[in-house]
Design an enzyme around this catalytic site. Structure first.
Site, mmCIF file in Angstrom:
data_model
loop_
_atom_site.group_PDB
_atom_site.id
_atom_site.type_symbol
_atom_site.label_atom_id
_atom_site.label_comp_id
_atom_site.label_asym_id
_atom_site.label_seq_id
_atom_site.Cartn_x
_atom_site.Cartn_y
_atom_site.Cartn_z
ATOM 1 N N TYR A 142 -33.693 -65.829 -78.349
ATOM 2 C CA TYR A 142 -32.782 -65.022 -77.539
ATOM 3 C C TYR A 142 -33.390 -63.657 -77.215
ATOM 4 O O TYR A 142 -33.396 -63.241 -76.045
ATOM 5 C CB TYR A 142 -31.429 -64.878 -78.235
ATOM 6 C CG TYR A 142 -30.383 -64.199 -77.379
ATOM 7 C CD1 TYR A 142 -29.971 -64.766 -76.169
ATOM 8 C CD2 TYR A 142 -29.824 -62.980 -77.758
ATOM 9 C CE1 TYR A 142 -29.021 -64.137 -75.367
ATOM 10 C CE2 TYR A 142 -28.872 -62.355 -76.972
ATOM 11 C CZ TYR A 142 -28.480 -62.938 -75.775
ATOM 12 O OH TYR A 142 -27.551 -62.298 -74.981
ATOM 13 N N GLU A 149 -36.367 -61.426 -69.251
ATOM 14 C CA GLU A 149 -35.487 -61.159 -68.116
ATOM 15 C C GLU A 149 -35.519 -59.683 -67.739
ATOM 16 O O GLU A 149 -35.629 -59.327 -66.556
ATOM 17 C CB GLU A 149 -34.054 -61.570 -68.455
ATOM 18 C CG GLU A 149 -33.838 -63.065 -68.620
ATOM 19 C CD GLU A 149 -32.416 -63.397 -69.062
ATOM 20 O OE1 GLU A 149 -31.487 -62.668 -68.645
ATOM 21 O OE2 GLU A 149 -32.233 -64.355 -69.824
#
Length: 207
Positions: A142, A149
């Site tokens: 994660y 991103e």
């Protein structure tokens, strides 16, 4: 509610699709930026299919919270459509972050979708090793996924302004700011889910 067989098929196909992304990310013969140019359309297609998850959450096919599901899917769609599609020449697309993004997303989704499919097939008793992977690998994947991103959005700021306009750049900046509370909220939620699940996986105490 949708039949369990449809959910099994959806999750199984999604896991297979992300496995193919992992294969591309680990064995593609061409380096960046050729890797991005040759694979981004397929990655975008696979990720866009996740819109079905939001639908499943809204209509009650799954118990996943609508808000957290929508936020996670929306952040990824912003990357694959808002950057990869709208800004194909962004320097971010030729960056190593695209590779780490594909790796983080694909490994996460292979495990997650595989877990969901087997959870339905086994009526709530999937293999323990898969359950362990589902609720532990996010501790690494994660942060690396979110970091990728953020890197892609940050490195696309100038391209966003020159290609679309200043408003698009500032939209990216606002969205980047939301990653801070968003990461904390979603990561905390997953930690709580991990705690509950790991207790169930632990050895049962004898009376």
């Amino acid at each position: 509610m949708t039949s369990p067989s449809w959910l099994v098929a959806y999750n199984a196909l999604s896991s297979i699709a992300w496995f193919s992304v992992l294969v591309l990310a680990t064995s593609y013969p061409e380096a960046q930026p050729q890797f991005f140019q040759d694979t981004q359309a397929y990655v975008r297609l696979v990720q866009t299919f996740a819109i079905v998850e939001v639908y499943n959450s809204i209509v009650g096919n799954v118990r996943s919270p609508v808000f957290t599901t929508a936020v996670q899917v929306a952040s990824r769609l912003l990357v694959v459509w808002g950057v990869f599609y709208v800004l194909p020449n962004s320097p971010a697309n030729a960056h190593w972050a695209y590779i780490t993004l594909c790796l983080s997303w694909s490994i996460t989704e292979i495990i997650r979708y595989g877990y969901y499919a087997l959870n339905i097939v086994t009526e709530g008793n999937p293999p323990k090793f898969l359950t362990w992977l589902r609720y532990n690998t996010f501790l690494v994947l994660y942060p690396t996924g979110v970091g990728s991103e953020v890197t892609i959005l940050f490195k696309s700021l100038n391209e966003a302004e020159s290609v679309v306009g200043a408003w698009y750049k500032y939209l990216f900046i606002v969205i980047l700011a939301t990653y801070i509370p968003g990461f904390y909220m979603l990561f905390s939620y997953m930690l709580k889910q991990r705690g509950k699940t790991m207790k169930k996986l632990g050895p049962k105490k004898e009376n």
